[in-house]
Write a protein that holds these residues in place. Structure first.
Motif, PDB file in Angstrom:
ATOM      1  N   PRO A  49      55.550 -44.230   3.150  1.00  0.00           N
ATOM      2  CA  PRO A  49      56.622 -43.247   3.357  1.00  0.00           C
ATOM      3  C   PRO A  49      56.301 -42.385   4.581  1.00  0.00           C
ATOM      4  O   PRO A  49      55.132 -42.167   4.915  1.00  0.00           O
ATOM      5  N   ALA A  50      57.332 -41.872   5.228  1.00  0.00           N
ATOM      6  CA  ALA A  50      57.158 -41.184   6.508  1.00  0.00           C
ATOM      7  C   ALA A  50      56.159 -40.039   6.442  1.00  0.00           C
ATOM      8  O   ALA A  50      55.336 -39.862   7.351  1.00  0.00           O
ATOM      9  N   ASP A  51      56.211 -39.234   5.371  1.00  0.00           N
ATOM     10  CA  ASP A  51      55.296 -38.091   5.305  1.00  0.00           C
ATOM     11  C   ASP A  51      53.849 -38.543   5.164  1.00  0.00           C
ATOM     12  O   ASP A  51      52.937 -37.961   5.773  1.00  0.00           O
ATOM     13  N   GLN A  52      53.624 -39.604   4.383  1.00  0.00           N
ATOM     14  CA  GLN A  52      52.262 -40.119   4.227  1.00  0.00           C
ATOM     15  C   GLN A  52      51.780 -40.801   5.504  1.00  0.00           C
ATOM     16  O   GLN A  52      50.606 -40.687   5.886  1.00  0.00           O
ATOM     17  N   ALA A  54      52.617 -40.018   8.509  1.00  0.00           N
ATOM     18  CA  ALA A  54      52.294 -38.969   9.483  1.00  0.00           C
ATOM     19  C   ALA A  54      50.881 -38.439   9.238  1.00  0.00           C
ATOM     20  O   ALA A  54      50.098 -38.258  10.182  1.00  0.00           O
ATOM     21  N   MET A  55      50.549 -38.183   7.976  1.00  0.00           N
ATOM     22  CA  MET A  55      49.203 -37.713   7.640  1.00  0.00           C
ATOM     23  C   MET A  55      48.157 -38.739   8.064  1.00  0.00           C
ATOM     24  O   MET A  55      47.145 -38.413   8.694  1.00  0.00           O
ATOM     25  N   LYS A  56      48.425 -40.008   7.703  1.00  0.00           N
ATOM     26  CA  LYS A  56      47.461 -41.061   8.011  1.00  0.00           C
ATOM     27  C   LYS A  56      47.273 -41.219   9.511  1.00  0.00           C
ATOM     28  O   LYS A  56      46.158 -41.443   9.992  1.00  0.00           O
ATOM     29  N   ALA A  57      48.363 -41.078  10.271  1.00  0.00           N
ATOM     30  CA  ALA A  57      48.272 -41.237  11.724  1.00  0.00           C
ATOM     31  C   ALA A  57      47.337 -40.194  12.343  1.00  0.00           C
ATOM     32  O   ALA A  57      46.533 -40.512  13.235  1.00  0.00           O
ATOM     33  N   HIS A  58      47.425 -38.941  11.886  1.00  0.00           N
ATOM     34  CA  HIS A  58      46.517 -37.902  12.398  1.00  0.00           C
ATOM     35  C   HIS A  58      45.061 -38.260  12.106  1.00  0.00           C
ATOM     36  O   HIS A  58      44.189 -38.134  12.966  1.00  0.00           O
ATOM     37  N   VAL A  59      44.815 -38.719  10.872  1.00  0.00           N
ATOM     38  CA  VAL A  59      43.446 -39.048  10.473  1.00  0.00           C
ATOM     39  C   VAL A  59      42.924 -40.245  11.258  1.00  0.00           C
ATOM     40  O   VAL A  59      41.769 -40.268  11.703  1.00  0.00           O
ATOM     41  N   LEU A  60      43.788 -41.255  11.456  1.00  0.00           N
ATOM     42  CA  LEU A  60      43.365 -42.436  12.208  1.00  0.00           C
ATOM     43  C   LEU A  60      42.916 -42.065  13.617  1.00  0.00           C
ATOM     44  O   LEU A  60      41.944 -42.625  14.142  1.00  0.00           O
ATOM     45  N   PHE A  61      43.602 -41.118  14.238  1.00  0.00           N
ATOM     46  CA  PHE A  61      43.206 -40.710  15.583  1.00  0.00           C
ATOM     47  C   PHE A  61      41.959 -39.828  15.554  1.00  0.00           C
ATOM     48  O   PHE A  61      40.971 -40.108  16.233  1.00  0.00           O
ATOM     49  N   LEU A  62      41.996 -38.771  14.762  1.00  0.00           N
ATOM     50  CA  LEU A  62      40.899 -37.800  14.783  1.00  0.00           C
ATOM     51  C   LEU A  62      39.587 -38.400  14.282  1.00  0.00           C
ATOM     52  O   LEU A  62      38.504 -37.999  14.737  1.00  0.00           O
TER      53      LEU A  62
END
Length: 420
Positions: A49-52, A54-62
């Motif tokens: 889902p879009a909200d999840q 978005a969270m995962k994308a930040h973590v994948l980068f950081l």
């Protein structure tokens, strides 16, 4: 090395084979089979889902390997800070850092012992030079390049003065102009938060300074020796530490007037206690208890200490974004939502992996901070109180970024009413 969600499951499916060996020969170690890249990428790119997502994308980068663990003061941390600043902008937050930007510069300084120093004890007999690694290990003084102290010594138990918890380790002694000696830690009967606060070296030194002491030393105890041998402590005596920097390049410390001079071993402590009213053997026996109660006692002699400290400047940033409040009464009050952006970088390898990605500690916290900011602005309703979103540096170095912000707030400190 990066371990994304599901990677452990992939690793669990991998197989290994034992090499054929001749009779009586030791078996060769099993080769490690790398995870299937296609399967791993499939798990990383699995729809959410879009909200999840978005969270995962930040973590994948950081938490990617490219960020090298986001150690405070590193170029990779700076990239992470710029990423968070860009996300704050995209979320519609106003800048809350320096000079109209999102970043608050945090000047850092790394410091470490520059030499083994000198500890000389003069009791009732001739002066006794202490032996490095056997009797003492020096401490670096973040506030001064050269430290020289010569004073009588007073033993003060845990070095805690907390009448609200029935603890006064300074009772009956005057430590003005003296060096205080104490054990690390705090009584087990204290609550978790109280134990952490009163057990910290900074708190103990600040208490000693307030009472007029000119220096502090920590004594090895039977309990601390089980956790870390004195020899191991000596091996790492020159390990760098970090704090935020004063304008003159020295570091901020909790008690510059009563610096930590070093740690004295149980062997060295026995020399300090020679001739004291309370024998060292009795103190050691008491120290084995979780809730030891000590009586403060002056020691018979003079301790002379000389140490040197090296400093290396560095820099980092806190990231600050703001949503102004709209209430005419409480609108200028500030509620802070905070998380730390840094992790521990690259350290000694464990099973061949030296990179600490910091997904849970604390990329997920930063991801939550960013997404929470988006929810506030997307609601279309301004909050009653001003909300500050604060991503701090140097948490892994000892809450350095948080402490710097407290001492150099970008809003009036009195306006801050809560931190979550």
């Amino acid at each position: 090395m990066y371990r994304p969600i599901g990677a452990l499951a992939v690793l669990a499916l991998s197989t290994s084979a034992l090499a054929q060996t001749a009779p009586q020969a030791a078996p060769a170690p099993a080769p490690v089979t790398a995870p299937n890249t296609v399967e791993l990428n499939a798990k990383l790119a699995a729809p959410l889902p879009a909200d999840q997502a978005a969270m995962k994308a930040h973590v994948l980068f950081l938490a990617s390997d490219a960020m090298k663990g986001r150690e405070a003061g590193s170029p990779e941390f700076d990239i992470a800070a710029q990423y968070v600043a860009a996300q704050f902008y995209a979320a519609g937050l106003r800048p809350g850092g320096d000079q109209g930007g999102y970043l608050q510069t945090v000047p850092l300084v790394s410091y470490k012992a520059a030499s083994k120093g000198d500890f000389i004890w003069t009791g009732r007999g001739p002066a006794q030079p202490f032996v490095f690694g056997e009797d003492y290990v020096p401490a670096a003084n973040g506030a001064k390049a050269e430290t020289s102290v010569s004073a009588p010594v007073v033993f003060v138990g845990y070095g805690i003065d907390a009448p609200q918890y029935g603890q006064d380790d300074y009772k009956g002694v005057d430590v003005r102009g003296k060096i205080v000696a104490y054990f690390g830690g705090s009584p087990a009967r204290f609550g978790g938060e109280e134990r952490a606060f009163f057990g910290s070296g900074g708190t103990k030194a600040a208490i000693a300074q307030a009472k007029g002491a000119v220096g502090v030393i920590t004594l090895e105890s039977p309990r601390s020796a089980k956790v870390r041998t004195f020899g191991k402590m000596a091996e790492f005596y020159a390990t760098p530490r970090m704090t935020w920097a004063n304008p003159d390049g020295t570091g901020k410390v909790d008690a510059p007037g009563a610096p930590s001079l070093g740690t004295v071993s149980m062997v060295g402590a026995a020399k300090l206690f020679a001739g004291a009213k309370t024998p060292w053997s009795k103190v050691v026996k008491q120290a084995n208890s979780d809730n030891a109660k000590f009586k403060a006692v002056p020691l018979v002699g003079m301790l002379t200490v000389a140490t040197k400290t090296n400093f290396v400047p560095a820099a980092s940033s806190n990231v600050v974004g703001i949503i102004p409040g709209n209430d005419p009464v409480v609108g200028k009050e500030v509620v802070v939502l905070s998380a730390h952006l840094d992790h521990i970088g690259i350290t000694k390898p464990v099973k061949g992996d030296a990179l600490n990605n910091g997904a849970l500690d604390n990329a997920i916290g930063i991801a939550s901070l960013i997404e929470e900011a988006k929810r506030f602005t997307a609601s279309g309703q301004a909050p009653k109180r001003t909300i500050m979103f604060l991503a701090v540096t140097g948490e892994e170095k000892g809450l350095v970024g948080s402490d710097y912000f407290t001492n150099h707030p970008t809003v009036p400190l009195t306006s801050i009413v809560a931190d979550v």
